[in-house]
Scaffold this active site. Structure first.
Site, mmCIF file in Angstrom:
data_model
loop_
_atom_site.group_PDB
_atom_site.id
_atom_site.type_symbol
_atom_site.label_atom_id
_atom_site.label_comp_id
_atom_site.label_asym_id
_atom_site.label_seq_id
_atom_site.Cartn_x
_atom_site.Cartn_y
_atom_site.Cartn_z
ATOM 1 N N ASP A 122 23.654 6.989 -25.517
ATOM 2 C CA ASP A 122 22.200 6.957 -25.726
ATOM 3 C C ASP A 122 21.732 7.639 -27.008
ATOM 4 O O ASP A 122 20.552 7.581 -27.339
ATOM 5 C CB ASP A 122 21.490 7.613 -24.540
ATOM 6 C CG ASP A 122 21.639 9.134 -24.552
ATOM 7 O OD1 ASP A 122 22.715 9.616 -24.965
ATOM 8 O OD2 ASP A 122 20.687 9.833 -24.160
ATOM 9 N N ASP A 164 29.295 8.423 -22.500
ATOM 10 C CA ASP A 164 28.862 9.740 -22.951
ATOM 11 C C ASP A 164 28.376 10.519 -21.723
ATOM 12 O O ASP A 164 28.203 9.945 -20.646
ATOM 13 C CB ASP A 164 27.733 9.548 -23.970
ATOM 14 C CG ASP A 164 27.210 10.862 -24.519
ATOM 15 O OD1 ASP A 164 28.032 11.758 -24.752
ATOM 16 O OD2 ASP A 164 25.991 10.979 -24.691
ATOM 17 N N THR A 173 25.630 13.455 -21.778
ATOM 18 C CA THR A 173 24.202 13.787 -21.831
ATOM 19 C C THR A 173 23.352 12.541 -22.009
ATOM 20 O O THR A 173 23.518 11.789 -22.958
ATOM 21 C CB THR A 173 23.921 14.767 -22.984
ATOM 22 O OG1 THR A 173 24.746 15.916 -22.828
ATOM 23 C CG2 THR A 173 22.459 15.187 -22.980
#
Length: 826
Positions: free
Chosen positions: A714, A514, A516
């Site tokens: 996350d 990912d 961000t």
């Protein structure tokens, strides 16, 4: 008719098969299938059978399994721990997977001593004297004997107790074995003076008397384990020792009492029979020495957990108004205000309320540089405060703290089985019967073709075959490496959920990440608000902050933080909804609000004009994230957010690509921003505007092509992809849902942890292969040598005593090789 029930008390596939067999035998049951993972039983029956009938069948069989209706609340069984012990025991060879026991004893499959899981906490408020450990009391104070200040009791396990017991028995065994050994060795010296005072009869009877404490006390447990192995048909190392040493001892006793029943081949020149009391006692003492060394080595393999346990604080300073008092760590409640002085361990997880400091988090993240912490920053239990005092608010206490979770995860992972162990398990299953057959063949061949006295040669060589074989070396090869490797990972900020993840990480060829919070810091800041006319920038910010106050997305936090800095009012929100991969919607002051990406605007029927799109694209090309603000179906402004790329991301990605791993970046952000980030990181594979389903589909597609896929993320939106990937890797700085879905957690929360995890996996798998090679080679070479294959060529035979020494040290050497992993640098 078919009914589904819940089953409690199952811990392994053996339990599952047993419950299936018991339920299938109940009268009226056509078929019963039990699912271990779901803890469910599907029972097909001719007519309805009361649940109590099934429960009675389980209880009648003497089992602890319980059957429940689907809607019932299943009571959790509580293990009762004595003293500081955890009360949870497991087999170090994981013969029954992750099955645990409530009492110490022997593994019913391999016969090895069960090892106690390390306790994560000491008893509530218990203190002891460093000089007089028998002194125990609740709460601090002074020793009534010497006056010293009492100290908190440190967590402990059964291992030290087991080692001390074995050491005591070993000393007894050596004390009685040495005289026997000396007597026999002296007899081999021609014209020795001792023979004048100690004739053969007295010597033989003395050997019998001296051997009794060794056989029936110090080493009696080996015969008990052997008996259980035959009764349960779980043949193991102790089966072989029991047969070999037992046969030699019985032979010697019978020969001493009734020498006339034996043929001449077994007799000395004076008519007495060759006795093997010295062989029996030396063999058993050497096996006991091996067990003693294993007990000490087992303690060292769990050294990482013990080091983590030492981090656990025992006291804290509670702030109540203007007063401060020292309390036990167990008395802290969520919401308590605590004082942390310079050099103190942080007692629980929470955030700083007043003051600032630098925190040494090396014991959690593996990074040596202290981290600066300000008001509202998170702090973790077990980390060490720098040179400033601060107050903190307790947010997670007891088993909920990060340190407790780390210790639990390491404990669980240490007990899990790696797929590579299946090979050793399969071989071990047939190993002992093959060895027994080999010993029988050895006896027959030596008796038929061996030199005189052939029966003696046959007996001694068959005994050597039984004694030298070591299935334990095979069984320990994998779990010892896994235990040490998992602990080493934890010390370096890499938490591994199970052994399968540790093995698979070595095979990963694609990493999906990912953006961000994974590649970037995950701490976005709102640079500016752009208004397209009707509303002022402050009004747009206030509306955006009101809606995003309900969201836990990092971008939402940045917007709310900016509004608070500008002292804007956060209004009440109605009908709030977080739309995964798109944005948020709701009503603020009777206005219909939608904030998010282009897909969110399309869903809200808010059209983006050409001019507005040009402004957005310009910002995106700079690597910025842009969120649209839609009010009552019209785009009224944009939020421009920046999120810096982590300093370690570029280097980590390059190292992974150099190692042959393809790195894909899949992000929900727009194409222009994704392209700018990918360019900076030299990434050729990236996809933008991905919804959670898109990430999931991409992983499935790569897996269908035969790729081993790791996914790093996350957020909550990453949870499905993390669960689907062969290896899910969560950033420790992310959400609990992401961490729960992952197989590996990086406590520091950056991609360099993946490099560490890959390197750790490679070294652990290399270590396991070394152990397996040694264990296989030892048995493949040792058993033929013990059988006497070298005798026709070199005249070499292996004494059963040397075979016992080799067998004992084979397991120890496997553990010693595993312990080398403690010294690797990641």
């Amino acid at each position: 008719m078919k009914h589904t029930y819940k089953i409690s008390g199952m811990t392994c596939s053996g339990c599952c098969n047993h419950v299936t067999a018991v339920l299938s035998k109940v009268e009226g049951v056509k078929e019963a299938t039990v699912d271990l993972e779901k803890g469910e039983a599907k029972i097909e029956m001719d007519k309805h059978i009361d649940i109590q009938t099934f429960q009675e069948a389980l209880e009648k069989d003497g089992d602890k399994y319980k059957i429940h209706n689907l809607g019932d609340t299943i009571p959790q069984s509580k293990k009762v721990a004595k003293g500081n012990a955890s009360g949870t025991f497991y087999c170090p060879m994981h013969c029954e997977g992750d099955k645990t026991y409530d009492q110490p004893g022997d593994c019913p499959v391999c016969g090895m001593d069960l090892v106690e899981e390390l306790n994560t906490q000491n008893k509530k408020g218990e203190y002891t004297c460093p000089m007089h450990p028998e002194i125990r009391q609740n709460g601090p104070g002074s020793c009534p004997k010497c006056g010293m200040d009492l100290v908190p009791v440190m967590p402990s396990s059964q291992e030290d107790s087991t080692y001390k017991t074995l050491l005591s028995k070993f000393k007894i065994a050596v004390g009685f074995t040495l005289p026997i050994f000396i007597m026999v060795m002296v007899e081999m010296i021609p014209n020795n003076p001792i023979s004048k005072y100690l004739d053969r009869d007295i010597s033989n009877w003395s050997q019998l008397v001296l051997s009794l404490p060794v056989v029936f006390y110090a080493c009696w447990m080996f015969f008990q384990k052997a008996w259980i192995s035959f009764m349960t048909l779980n043949l193991n190392m102790f089966s072989l020792i029991g047969i070999g040493a037992g046969a030699a001892f019985i032979f010697s006793v019978v020969a001493l009492l009734f020498p006339d029943i034996f043929p001449a081949q077994f007799k000395n020149s004076d008519g007495s029979v060759f006795l093997y009391f010295e062989a029996v006692t030396v063999i058993l003492t050497l096996v006991l020495l091996g067990q003693l060394l294993e007990a000490r080595a087992h303690s060292q393999t769990s050294g990482a957990i013990k080091e983590l346990l030492k981090l656990s604080p025992t006291e804290a300073i509670l702030v109540e108004g203007k007063e401060e008092k020292v309390i036990s760590i167990h008395d802290i409640k969520v919401g308590d205000l605590l004082r942390v002085k310079p050099g103190d361990k942080i007692p629980v997880d929470g955030k700083i309320k007043e003051g600032n400091s630098s925190i040494d988090e090396s014991m959690i993240t593996g990074e040596p540089i202290p981290v600066s912490k300000e008001v509202d920053d998170k702090v973790s239990s077990g980390t060490i405060n720098g040179n400033r005092s601060f107050t903190m608010l307790a947010e997670k206490v007891g088993d909920e703290t990060l340190l407790s979770q780390i210790i639990k995860m390491v404990n669980d992972a240490s007990r899990s089985k790696a797929p590579i162990q299946k090979l050793a398990d399969t071989i071990s299953k047939y190993f002992v019967p093959i060895v027994i057959i080999t010993a029988i063949i050895t006896f027959i061949v030596w008796n038929v073709f061996g030199p005189e006295p052939s029966l003696v040669y046959a007996f001694v060589n068959a005994l050597a075959v039984l004694i030298i074989a070591c299935p334990c070396a095979l069984g320990l090869a994998t779990p010892m490496s896994v235990m040490v490797g998992v602990g080493k990972g934890a010390q370096n900020g890499v938490l591994i959920k199970n052994a399968e993840a540790l093995e698979k990480m070595n095979k990963v060829d694609v990493l999906i990440t990912d953006k961000t919070g994974t590649i970037t810091e995950g701490k976005p800041s709102l640079e500016k608000v752009v208004s397209f006319g009707k509303y002022s920038e402050s009004e747009l910010l206030a509306i955006s902050a009101s809606l995003n106050a309900q969201s836990e997305h990092p971008l939402a936090e940045a917007i709310v933080k900016k509004a608070k800095e500008n002292k804007l009012t956060i209004s009440k929100v109605q009908n709030f909804e977080a739309v995964s991969g798109k944005g948020v919607t709701g009503s603020v002051e009777d206005k219909s609000i939608a904030i998010g990406n282009k897909a969110m605007m399309e869903q809200a029927n808010s059209e983006i004009s050409k001019e507005q799109n040009e402004v957005v694209v310009e910002e995106q090309k700079k690597g910025k994230t842009v969120s649209y603000i839609g009010i009552n179906g019209k785009v009224e402004g944009i939020l421009i957010i920046s999120d810096a790329i982590k300093a370690t991301s570029k280097k980590a990605i390059q190292e992974l690509m150099d190692d042959g791993i393809m790195v894909y970046m899949l992000t929900g952000d727009n194409h222009n921003t994704a392209q700018a980030v990918a360019k900076e990181l030299n990434l050729t594979h990236f996809k933008a505007e991905c919804l959670p389903q898109d990430k999931l589909d991409e992983i499935k597609k790569l897996q269908s092509e035969g790729k081993i896929v790791a996914m790093a993320g996350d957020g909550i939106n990453d949870a499905p992809a993390l669960a689907q990937a062969d290896i899910g890797i969560a950033m420790g700085t992310g959400t609990d849902v992401a961490i729960e879905s992952a197989k590996i957690t990086l406590l520091k929360g950056d991609l360099h942890g993946i490099v560490k995890a890959k390197e750790l996996s490679e070294k652990v798998m290399s270590n396991i292969k070394q152990n397996l090679f040694f264990a296989f080679a030892y048995n493949v070479l040792g058993i033929p040598v013990a059988a006497g294959v070298l005798y026709p060529f070199f005249g070499i035979l292996l004494s059963p005593m040397i075979a016992a020494a080799a067998m004992s040290f084979s397991s120890v050497s496997v553990i010693a090789n595993s312990l080398r992993l403690r010294n690797i640098n990641l």
